[in-house]
Design an enzyme around this catalytic site. Structure first.
Site, PDB file in Angstrom:
ATOM      1  N   ILE A  17       0.864  -1.173   0.000  1.00 39.54           N
ATOM      2  CA  ILE A  17       0.000   0.000   0.000  1.00 39.54           C
ATOM      3  C   ILE A  17       0.904   1.227   0.000  1.00 39.54           C
ATOM      4  O   ILE A  17       1.905   1.274   0.718  1.00 39.54           O
ATOM      5  CB  ILE A  17      -0.951  -0.011   1.220  1.00 39.54           C
ATOM      6  CG1 ILE A  17      -1.881   1.198   1.214  1.00 39.54           C
ATOM      7  CG2 ILE A  17      -0.181  -0.123   2.520  1.00 39.54           C
ATOM      8  CD1 ILE A  17      -2.968   1.132   2.278  1.00 39.54           C
ATOM      9  N   ALA A  19       0.848   4.186   1.122  1.00 41.89           N
ATOM     10  CA  ALA A  19       1.060   4.988   2.334  1.00 41.89           C
ATOM     11  C   ALA A  19       2.090   4.376   3.272  1.00 41.89           C
ATOM     12  O   ALA A  19       2.609   5.058   4.160  1.00 41.89           O
ATOM     13  CB  ALA A  19      -0.263   5.184   3.075  1.00 41.89           C
ATOM     14  N   SER A  20       2.405   3.097   3.077  1.00 40.32           N
ATOM     15  CA  SER A  20       3.341   2.400   3.960  1.00 40.32           C
ATOM     16  C   SER A  20       4.789   2.766   3.637  1.00 40.32           C
ATOM     17  O   SER A  20       5.254   2.579   2.505  1.00 40.32           O
ATOM     18  CB  SER A  20       3.156   0.885   3.817  1.00 40.32           C
ATOM     19  OG  SER A  20       4.270   0.181   4.304  1.00 40.32           O
ATOM     20  N   ALA A  21       5.523   3.252   4.622  1.00 40.30           N
ATOM     21  CA  ALA A  21       6.932   3.594   4.428  1.00 40.30           C
ATOM     22  C   ALA A  21       7.767   2.363   4.067  1.00 40.30           C
ATOM     23  O   ALA A  21       8.625   2.431   3.171  1.00 40.30           O
ATOM     24  CB  ALA A  21       7.488   4.293   5.664  1.00 40.30           C
TER      25      ALA A  21
END
Length: 453
Positions: A17, A19-21
């Site tokens: 995803i 948004a995941s760093a």
């Protein structure tokens, strides 16, 4: 070490995803290696990662997960080292030299154990537990991360030496994520800022990190969280004031922002309570606001706000300690005191309350205030820079009073308009300033003041 060519490449699929760093760190590595891959978005909120199909690939049900022609790898650190080892044209991104690799591994373990948990401790309660408050201590941990990484790049261009490695990919995704909560002060962390600029110049930075970072930022902004500042050396505070007073309201905004409990004592100025012997003992200038702290008395709103931040919170965000930043805040405070309050607001208020027709120059002085504040906000969200400070509290309390005399033209003052709306969205704004501002406005309207001919 054997490096496999693209001819031996299997079909790569990355599950994640944006948004995941950790996912973005893998996107960095894949783009740096110029490896073709499919990208499958996993909707964590719909619990797609808990489906039987996903659990067969990754029983830990985490993202990122990599599928390399039926071979599954999870954990971003394992994925990135695997990708470089199998698909890299050389070992520069993950060196086989033992000392160089040890430096990279140290940074990776630091990111996994310290930096990631710093983010998780803030994000997980907000996003998955729907909590609406964050203790200040969690923000302080972000500053510690910045301080540490600044030392990593003090002698070298990159975090693990003089060449780009996967350690840079991991840390840049994490630190840019942290900036959603706390900006990186370029003056305080110059080396860290230089390193970040270097990473942003990579040709694949936008593709690997920018969109996901924006998605993360939008998700966090939608949460409307409040920072709970932990105060210390707490004594019983008493504030003497009157709700209609802009300086009193500025102090109330500061007390609310710091989450400080206090006793509020109304002073009836019309009955001249401020001239009573008991009040004069507290404040010989007989002004409001006046703050009492364990038998010590402080007056003048600017002095009170600076004292409260300095005494009751370890964070200096509302009143920075760094000399240049503090100088800007101080300049705005003196501007509010000498120009906005004294020249514009108090002078016109005296005329109105005395039923004296107001000369045009008094209205022109208010317009000049709006002009100045619009310029202050030209390059920043807040009055003194990127962060909310006591200068914003001081100015919003006065400007929200001036509007009764001269409306703010949104087309002429777009920055000022946006800033006011931003301040009005603070969870404590209405109680600390909005109600008192309306009391002031209603009292002025009741006078039916006139423009002098």
């Amino acid at each position: 070490m054997f490096f496999e060519s693209e001819n031996n490449m299997g079909k790569l699929t990355l599950y994640g995803i944006d948004a995941s760093a950790p996912v973005r760190s893998v996107l960095f590595t894949l783009n740096a290696l110029d490896v073709p891959f499919d990208y499958q978005i996993v909707n964590l909120f719909s619990k797609e990662h808990l489906s039987p199909e996903f659990l067969k690939m990754n029983p830990q049900h985490t993202v990122p997960t990599l599928d390399d022609d039926g071979f599954y790898v999870y954990d971003s650190h394992a994925i990135n080292s695997y990708l470089v080892s199998k698909y890299g044209k050389d070992d520069s991104l993950y060196p086989k030299d033992l000392q160089q690799r040890a430096a990279v591994d140290q940074r990776l373990y630091y990111e996994a154990s310290v930096v990631y948990n710093t983010i998780k401790n803030i994000v997980y309660p907000l996003v998955f537990l729907n909590e609406t408050t964050i203790p200040q201590s969690k923000f302080d941990a972000i500053s510690e991360v910045y301080k540490t990484v600044d030392t990593f790049v003090a002698k070298y261009s990159y975090v693990a030496g003089d060449q780009l490695t996967i350690a840079d990919f991991h840390l840049v995704t994490m630190l840019t994520t942290l900036t959603t909560f706390v900006d990186i002060d370029a003056e305080k962390y110059p080396k860290l800022n230089d390193w970040l600029s270097l990473l942003k110049d990579l040709p694949y930075y936008e593709k690997a990190n920018a969109k996901g970072l924006e998605d993360f930022g939008n998700m966090i902004k939608s949460k409307n969280y409040t920072v709970i500042i932990q105060y210390f050396n707490m004594a019983e505070l008493t504030l003497y004031g009157v709700d209609a007073s802009p300086p009193v309201r500025a102090v109330k905004l500061t007390l609310a922002a710091l989450n400080l409990p206090y006793k509020y004592v109304q002073v009836n100025l019309l009955e001249r309570e401020q001239l009573s012997p008991s009040f004069l003992e507290k404040n010989p200038q007989h002004t409001v606001p006046t703050l009492e702290d364990e038998g010590n008395f402080i007056w003048d709103s600017h002095a009170i706000m600076a004292y409260l931040v300095s005494e009751y919170t370890p964070s200096d965000e509302l009143y920075p300690k760094f000399p240049l930043k503090r100088a800007v805040v101080d300049q705005r405070l003196h501007f509010e005191s000498g120009v906005v309050f004294a020249t514009a607001l108090r002078s016109i208020t005296k005329l109105v309350r005395a039923s004296i027709a107001v000369p045009q120059e008094r209205f022109d002085a208010i317009v000049e205030v709006y002009d100045f504040v619009e310029k202050f906000l030209q390059d920043h969200e807040y009055i003194a820079g990127k962060n909310l400070t006591i200068a914003d509290f001081s100015l919003i309390s006065s400007i929200s009073s001036l509007v009764v005399y001269v409306d703010i033209d949104q087309s002429k003052y777009p920055k000022l308009t946006t800033w006011m709306k931003k301040l009005q969205q603070l969870p404590y704004y209405e109680e600390a300033n909005g109600k008192g501002a309306q009391i002031y406005i209603d009292s002025i309207k009741a006078t039916n003041f006139k423009l002098a001919s």
